[in-house]
Every structure is written in structure tokens, then in C-alpha cells.
Design a protein around this motif. Structure first.
Motif, PDB file in Angstrom:
ATOM      1  N   HIS A  62     -27.617   4.400 -32.325  1.00  0.00           N
ATOM      2  CA  HIS A  62     -27.380   2.968 -32.096  1.00  0.00           C
ATOM      3  C   HIS A  62     -28.583   2.285 -31.450  1.00  0.00           C
ATOM      4  CE1 HIS A  62     -22.961   4.412 -31.412  1.00  0.00           C
ATOM      5  NE2 HIS A  62     -23.274   4.410 -32.703  1.00  0.00           N
ATOM      6  N   GLY A 120     -29.121   8.328 -29.667  1.00  0.00           N
ATOM      7  CA  GLY A 120     -27.851   9.036 -29.834  1.00  0.00           C
ATOM      8  C   GLY A 120     -27.919  10.372 -29.125  1.00  0.00           C
ATOM      9  N   TYR A 132     -26.216   6.168 -18.164  1.00  0.00           N
ATOM     10  CA  TYR A 132     -27.499   5.547 -18.479  1.00  0.00           C
ATOM     11  C   TYR A 132     -27.592   4.104 -18.002  1.00  0.00           C
ATOM     12  CZ  TYR A 132     -24.939   4.301 -22.821  1.00  0.00           C
ATOM     13  OH  TYR A 132     -24.009   3.880 -23.753  1.00  0.00           O
ATOM     14  N   TYR A 138     -24.945  -5.701 -22.796  1.00  0.00           N
ATOM     15  CA  TYR A 138     -24.260  -5.411 -24.050  1.00  0.00           C
ATOM     16  C   TYR A 138     -24.099  -6.692 -24.865  1.00  0.00           C
ATOM     17  CZ  TYR A 138     -20.338  -3.939 -27.070  1.00  0.00           C
ATOM     18  OH  TYR A 138     -19.525  -3.650 -28.131  1.00  0.00           O
TER      19      TYR A 138
HETATM   20  C1  LIG Z   1     -22.188   0.224 -25.566  1.00  0.00           C
HETATM   21  C2  LIG Z   1     -21.039  -0.586 -25.009  1.00  0.00           C
HETATM   22  C3  LIG Z   1     -19.760  -0.481 -25.538  1.00  0.00           C
HETATM   23  N1  LIG Z   1     -18.746  -1.217 -25.008  1.00  0.00           N
HETATM   24  C4  LIG Z   1     -17.408  -1.051 -25.581  1.00  0.00           C
HETATM   25  C5  LIG Z   1     -17.312  -1.313 -27.079  1.00  0.00           C
HETATM   26  C6  LIG Z   1     -16.248  -0.341 -27.534  1.00  0.00           C
HETATM   27  O1  LIG Z   1     -14.962  -0.953 -27.412  1.00  0.00           O
HETATM   28  C7  LIG Z   1     -16.313   0.808 -26.544  1.00  0.00           C
HETATM   29  C8  LIG Z   1     -17.000   2.028 -27.087  1.00  0.00           C
HETATM   30  O2  LIG Z   1     -18.233   1.595 -27.635  1.00  0.00           O
HETATM   31  P1  LIG Z   1     -19.042   2.535 -28.608  1.00  0.00           P
HETATM   32  O3  LIG Z   1     -18.094   3.252 -29.526  1.00  0.00           O
HETATM   33  O4  LIG Z   1     -20.134   1.702 -29.225  1.00  0.00           O
HETATM   34  O5  LIG Z   1     -19.637   3.600 -27.573  1.00  0.00           O
HETATM   35  P2  LIG Z   1     -20.805   4.653 -27.926  1.00  0.00           P
HETATM   36  O6  LIG Z   1     -20.595   5.229 -29.294  1.00  0.00           O
HETATM   37  O7  LIG Z   1     -20.905   5.557 -26.763  1.00  0.00           O
HETATM   38  O8  LIG Z   1     -22.085   3.714 -27.986  1.00  0.00           O
HETATM   39  C9  LIG Z   1     -23.276   4.022 -27.292  1.00  0.00           C
HETATM   40  O9  LIG Z   1     -23.863   5.079 -27.988  1.00  0.00           O
HETATM   41  C10 LIG Z   1     -25.242   5.313 -27.833  1.00  0.00           C
HETATM   42  C11 LIG Z   1     -25.413   6.683 -27.234  1.00  0.00           C
HETATM   43  C12 LIG Z   1     -26.017   4.294 -27.125  1.00  0.00           C
HETATM   44  O10 LIG Z   1     -27.155   4.540 -26.741  1.00  0.00           O
HETATM   45  C13 LIG Z   1     -25.479   2.948 -26.932  1.00  0.00           C
HETATM   46  O11 LIG Z   1     -25.637   2.580 -25.575  1.00  0.00           O
HETATM   47  C14 LIG Z   1     -24.077   2.748 -27.302  1.00  0.00           C
HETATM   48  O12 LIG Z   1     -24.084   2.196 -28.608  1.00  0.00           O
HETATM   49  O13 LIG Z   1     -17.049   0.313 -25.424  1.00  0.00           O
HETATM   50  C15 LIG Z   1     -18.928  -2.089 -23.949  1.00  0.00           C
HETATM   51  O14 LIG Z   1     -17.988  -2.734 -23.480  1.00  0.00           O
HETATM   52  N2  LIG Z   1     -20.200  -2.203 -23.427  1.00  0.00           N
HETATM   53  C16 LIG Z   1     -21.260  -1.491 -23.914  1.00  0.00           C
HETATM   54  O15 LIG Z   1     -22.393  -1.627 -23.394  1.00  0.00           O
END
Ligand SMILES: Cc1cn([C@H]2C[C@H](O)[C@@H](COP(=O)(O)OP(=O)(O)O[C@H]3O[C@H](C)C(=O)[C@H](O)[C@H]3O)O2)c(=O)[nH]c1=O
Length: 182
Positions: A62, A120, A132, A138
């Protein structure tokens, strides 16, 4: 703290000085002045994130695009991950190249990932708690991503395919080919 610049300019592996005694250990997990000495500028971290995942989970690849791009300082406070940063800076001589670093609660290593990188990680322990700092907030509308199993990037996540746990969003993400030709 030791800072090792990776082959991707501006992306650093950080190894903190750990002070151990009969009680356990202490280390500075973040020091603005020391970061300024390494980066040549003071990062302005505005948001901390934390996630917990089980063995086999792959989160990523991401990034947030444009003015919402984020530099990240990532570390693991429980378990172990393979952390991957992909240079997506279009003017970079290492565009499309990646680094993979094992970060764990044991090795206490951190990775500084500049703006313009896809990020990732894969969980190689039973559980991993990932923490992190981000230098931009966001912004869902600016989110961009690549399928973590993209053939061209060919990232070794250290997880057997049948054990991988990847969100539907990430499984359906675009290829690097489409990403770079947008
Ligand atoms: C990133 C983020 C997400 N959210 C909410 C949105 C979704 O409802 C939930 C899970 O989000 P997501 O599935 O995108 O989480 P990850 O898959 O861990 O995403 C992260 O994965 C890789 C490792 C990254 O480096 C990024 O920081 C980020 O994209 O948290 C928020 O409220 N604030 C935020 O800053």
C-alpha cells in the motif's frame, strides 16, 4: 543507534542501542534529533498506527498517493515480520526495486521508508504486533496498492502460498504493470 542506508536511497535500516541489565532492557524507540542527523531533516510524524496479525498474514502493498504520501518508521513490538518497501518514485533510478528486512521484537530493528514507497509485511511468527509512525495523515481517497503476489515484483514473503492470509482488497489489487503505466 546504527543507521544502514539500503540500496533504495533514503530508505534506512535502524538498529537501536539496547541497554540491558538484570531488570531487562531499555532503548530509545524514537529520537527526533538522531533521526534529523540520519535523514538531514526532521520528519514531522503526525500519526501512529498499530496492527496485530496472525502467522501468514500479508498486509500490503500500500501507499497513499500525491500530497497525502506518507513516510513511515516501522517496527515490530511482538513477534516477527518480513517488511517490504518498494521504490515507487517515478524519477528514481531504483524505481520498482524492493528491499525486504526481517523486523522483530527480538532484533528491535526499524525501517524508515520515505514518501513515494509501496509498503507491506508478512507475519512469520505466530502473532505479530506492528507499530509505525507516519508523517502524513490517513487519507482513504488517496490510497493506492499493488497485489502483494505481483509476478513482476516477485517478492519472497517467506510464507507458503497455502498459509497466506491476504485481504480481499489486496488480492484484487492491480498489478505493478498497471500501476506504473497509469
Ligand atoms: C491505514 C489506516 C486504516 N484505517 C482503517 C481503514 C480500515 O477500516 C481499517 C483497516 O485498514 P487496512 O485494511 O487498510 O489496514 P492495513 O491492511 O493494515 O493497511 C496498512 O497496510 C500497510 C502495511 C501500510 O503500510 C499502510 O499503512 C496501511 O495501508 O483501518 C484507518 O482508520 N487509518 C489508517 O491510517
Amino acid at each position: 543507534m546504527k543507521a544502514i542506508e539500503t540500496k533504495l536511497k533514503g530508505c534506512f535500516i535502524l538498529e537501536p542501542t539496547v541497554f540491558e541489565d538484570e531488570r531487562g532492557y531499555f532503548f530509545e524507540s524514537y529520537n527526533e534529533n538522531k533521526m534529523e542527523g540520519i535523514l538531514g531533516y526532521k520528519p514531522n510524524f503526525v500519526q501512529d498506527n498499530q496492527s496485530n496479525s496472525s502467522y501468514g498474514v500479508i498486509r500490503g502493498l500500500h501507499m497513499q498517493a500525491g500530497e497525502h504520501s506518507q513516510a513511515k518508521l516501522v517496527r515490530v513490538v511482538e513477534g516477527a515480520v518480513i517488511d517490504v518497501a518498494v521504490d515507487a518514485r517515478v524519477d528514481s533510478p531504483t524505481f520498482g526495486q524492493s528491499v525486504a528486512v526481517e523486523l522483530s521484537a527480538d532484533n528491535k530493528r526499524q525501517l524508515f521508508i520515505p514518501r513515494g514507497f509501496l509498503h507491506g509485511f508478512s507475519v512469520i511468527s505466530e502473532k505479530a504486533t506492528f507499530f509505525y509512525k507516519c508523517d502524513n495523515g490517513y487519507n482513504k481517497a488517496s490510497e493506492d496498492g499493488i497485489n502483494p503476489l505481483d509476478k513482476e515484483l516477485n517478492i519472497d514473503w517467506g510464507i507458503p502460498v497455502d498459509k497466506m492470509i491476504i485481504s480481499e482488497k489486496d488480492q484484487e489489487a492491480q498489478s505493478f504493470e498497471i500501476f506504473k503505466n497509469k
